[in-house]
Scaffold this active site. Structure first.
Site, PDB file in Angstrom:
ATOM      1  N   LYS A 143      94.710  67.741 -74.981  1.00  0.00           N
ATOM      2  CA  LYS A 143      96.142  68.029 -73.672  1.00  0.00           C
ATOM      3  C   LYS A 143      97.101  66.703 -74.146  1.00  0.00           C
ATOM      4  CE  LYS A 143      97.793  66.379 -70.603  1.00  0.00           C
ATOM      5  NZ  LYS A 143      98.827  65.179 -70.588  1.00  0.00           N
ATOM      6  N   THR A 186      96.365  59.522 -79.390  1.00  0.00           N
ATOM      7  CA  THR A 186      97.072  61.090 -78.378  1.00  0.00           C
ATOM      8  C   THR A 186      96.223  60.818 -76.643  1.00  0.00           C
ATOM      9  OG1 THR A 186      98.253  62.741 -78.518  1.00  0.00           O
ATOM     10  CG2 THR A 186      95.794  63.141 -78.479  1.00  0.00           C
ATOM     11  N   ASN A 198     111.984  68.012 -69.306  1.00  0.00           N
ATOM     12  CA  ASN A 198     111.723  67.430 -68.580  1.00  0.00           C
ATOM     13  C   ASN A 198     112.946  66.744 -67.174  1.00  0.00           C
ATOM     14  OD1 ASN A 198     109.968  65.645 -70.105  1.00  0.00           O
ATOM     15  ND2 ASN A 198     110.476  66.509 -72.044  1.00  0.00           N
TER      16      ASN A 198
END
Lengths: 405, 405
Positions: free
Chosen positions: B181, B192, B400
């Site tokens: 993910k 990651t 964001n």
């Protein structure tokens, strides 16, 4: 919408500097895109330029002409085309532009410095366009055209940028006036896009360059909009000596250095306030570092984080993003337990975790402001540094996705 | 909208790994936010973790538990809260979570690895929520729940990410399956956000960690969405040994390493294709460098340039921005006259200036594609490297600015 930034209402003339503006049709019709700055004989000029390895043709030519030491008599500044990435043809275009101006003013081509800003990589017959525009603007040369010049050197800038100071040096009134442009591709490492600061003070020849470097290091070299370094950055300091003071050596010029640094800082901050799409002005101060370089490293890591920049745009006190950026800034032995973070006066992180007194409401109240100082104490030394940046908004994407300057 | 990326239709079970998913109400109601992975006795596990100095509590605990060498029996993964920046309380929460899982499965807390992803800096009673959710999901533990797990570990990911490979090792069929993910705060420097790769191959104990490091360096450590490094990055390699092959030493595992690297690369690229707001998938290859590190330096400089990323979003072949980024990547003695740039098959820059055969139309045709490989030849050596990134769109700002994962 720039952040708390109005265009200058007036800029003080500097004896020995005359300016003229023209529409030279460089990229758009009916746009003032050419500025000529004529300098009185005896004027001293110092410059700092981009450290980008791809340096635009005018940067290369301006450096070469400065190095000849012939005494610079004119600056010619165009918008609409950066004359960068244009190879040998671009160099010829820059040199020919100087020749055209020199012929009009009666000096040598080496006494002319060329500056270009705008789109990169498009070949252009700059000299031809300048030659066509000069006859119309030469008669208009005057000392009181700084405001018009500040306006004419803009590209994506929404507001013209300029500042003036006056001070008294040994009984003589001395003026410092500066103008700058820049809004995107702003992460100068030597100077910013284009900035011109002139004074009528007399200075010892060897003092000029160190004064400029010192002022630039505390102003233009401390700002970033998007972390992208331009191919055309240049900042020039011009001293005409017309104020009548005895030439100042470096050690005697403190008050003048302060005034020049103030003008440079005001211009540098104006560039950030008018950064592409900016809605917040964010001073970042790092203290408690072991070295200036590690303070700058942390400051720029934060200033270049898209997650931090978008959180500021949203007025969201998403301080986890601050932590993540500080922790990945490359300070290998950082003890996160000693880190403190303030937003304005509000302590949000103490000893590496959320401060006990922090509340989401208090965080949101600070973030709602247009100017939000961040202060990070690294808790490991006594060095400190400060830089200025802005947020990342929809408008930043719009400006850079829809537009070639 | 991810770039040419569909969720996996099926993922192969790995003998010795059973999975269960639950709604643990960690941040949102009615969201599958908890994944339990139970490993058969004798399973070997290796992990790489974020190099951010601010490391989340679960990262610290997982590393500690791995180091005890007791033999890992379970992984517990939650979304909705990263348990980062949570200080001593966060460490307790991570440890208590392991204790709760250990009690349910009949192992020690040190045999459980915790993983968290989501919002940073919010204290949470993780162990309590896990304890409440476990009884409901334990009976569902099964080897064929990889697809559900890939779905349950998502946060801002729009698409679940998984990949499988099968190969034959000395007459034994071996399976490799991985899930991952990650969508924002993606610039791993070790691994990651969260990735899990399992194989039923038997491996010599000392081979696991080097195989993982090698695979990660060619996959997760070569991607960036926004340059922001997470506090919670972790990538785990799980080898259950159930395939029945004789344990492979490092030197015998080439085919397996290839399969693991392929799975890791597919997952890493999927993260970029599903990068926050991504509309373009951009492989950046740098050749002709003097060293791998300078190739990576140039590649990341380009991949992190907001001006380049927005130009790609706009499908605008604004290659001046490529030049400016290459020139400011810190390769001090770069000879710009030797630089060549290709977009796809189209040469746009040769010898540091626009290629003679380049036309704006041809540039636009390439930029209109969803996948746009950039190839820069630095013309100074034989080193080369490749990374993958995406563009910067309105949606990146929206995601964001409007959202805390």
């Amino acid at each position: 919408m720039p952040v708390a930034l109005d265009p200058p209402r007036s800029l003080l003339p500097v004896a020995g500097v005359r300016l003229a503006i023209a529409e030279a049709q460089i990229r758009y019709a009916a746009r003032r895109d050419l500025t000529l700055m004529e300098l009185a004989p005896g004027t001293q000029v110092a410059g700092v330029f981009t450290r980008n390895r791809f340096r635009a043709a005018p940067v290369l030519v301006a450096e070469e002409h400065l190095a000849t030491g012939q005494g610079i008599r004119a600056l010619i500044i165009n918008t609409g085309n950066a004359n960068a990435g244009t190879g040998a043809a671009g160099l010829r275009a820059a040199e020919d532009s100087c020749r055209v101006v020199a012929a009009a003013l009666g000096c040598t081509a080496q006494q002319v410095l060329p500056f270009s800003t705008g789109v990169i990589g498009e070949p252009i017959d700059l000299a031809g366009k300048i030659a066509a525009a000069l006859p119309g603007c030469l008669p208009a040369l005057a000392e009181d055209r700084w405001l018009e010049a500040a306006d004419a050197i803009r590209t994506t800038d929404t507001v013209a940028k300029g500042a003036s100071r006056q001070l008294n040096i040994a009984g003589k009134e001395v003026t410092v006036t500066g103008i700058a442009k820049g809004s995107g591709m702003i992460r100068p490492d030597m100077a910013t896009m284009l900035a011109y600061i002139a004074t009528d003070a007399a200075l010892a020849p060897e003092a000029l360059q160190p004064i400029l470097k010192q002022a630039v290091n505390r102003s233009f070299n401390r700002i970033t909009v998007d972390g992208d370094m331009s191919t055309n950055d240049a900042c020039m300091l011009i001293a005409t000596g017309r104020a009548g003071n005895l030439p100042l050596a470096l050690g005697e010029a403190d008050a003048l250095i302060d005034a020049i640094t103030e003008v440079a800082t005001e211009l540098a901050q104006a560039i950030v306030r008018d950064g592409e799409g900016a809605s917040k002005f964010i001073p970042i101060r790092i203290s408690g570092g072991r070295s200036v370089s590690e303070c700058l490293q942390v400051a720029y890591r934060m200033a270049h984080s898209p997650l931090i920049k978008t959180a500021f745009f949203a007025s969201d006190p998403n301080w986890g993003r601050l932590l993540a950026a500080i922790g990945s800034a490359g300070v290998e032995d950082l003890d996160v337990e000693r880190v403190q973070i303030h937003l304005g006066d509000l302590c949000i992180v103490r000893n590496g975790a959320r401060a006990a007194e922090y509340s989401e409401e208090a965080g949101q109240a600070v973030m709602a402001r247009a100017e939000i100082p961040i202060h990070v104490d690294l808790g490991r030394g006594s060095a400190q540094e400060q830089i200025w940046t802005c947020d990342l908004s929809y408008d930043y994407v719009r400006i850079n996705a829809d537009y070639r300057s």
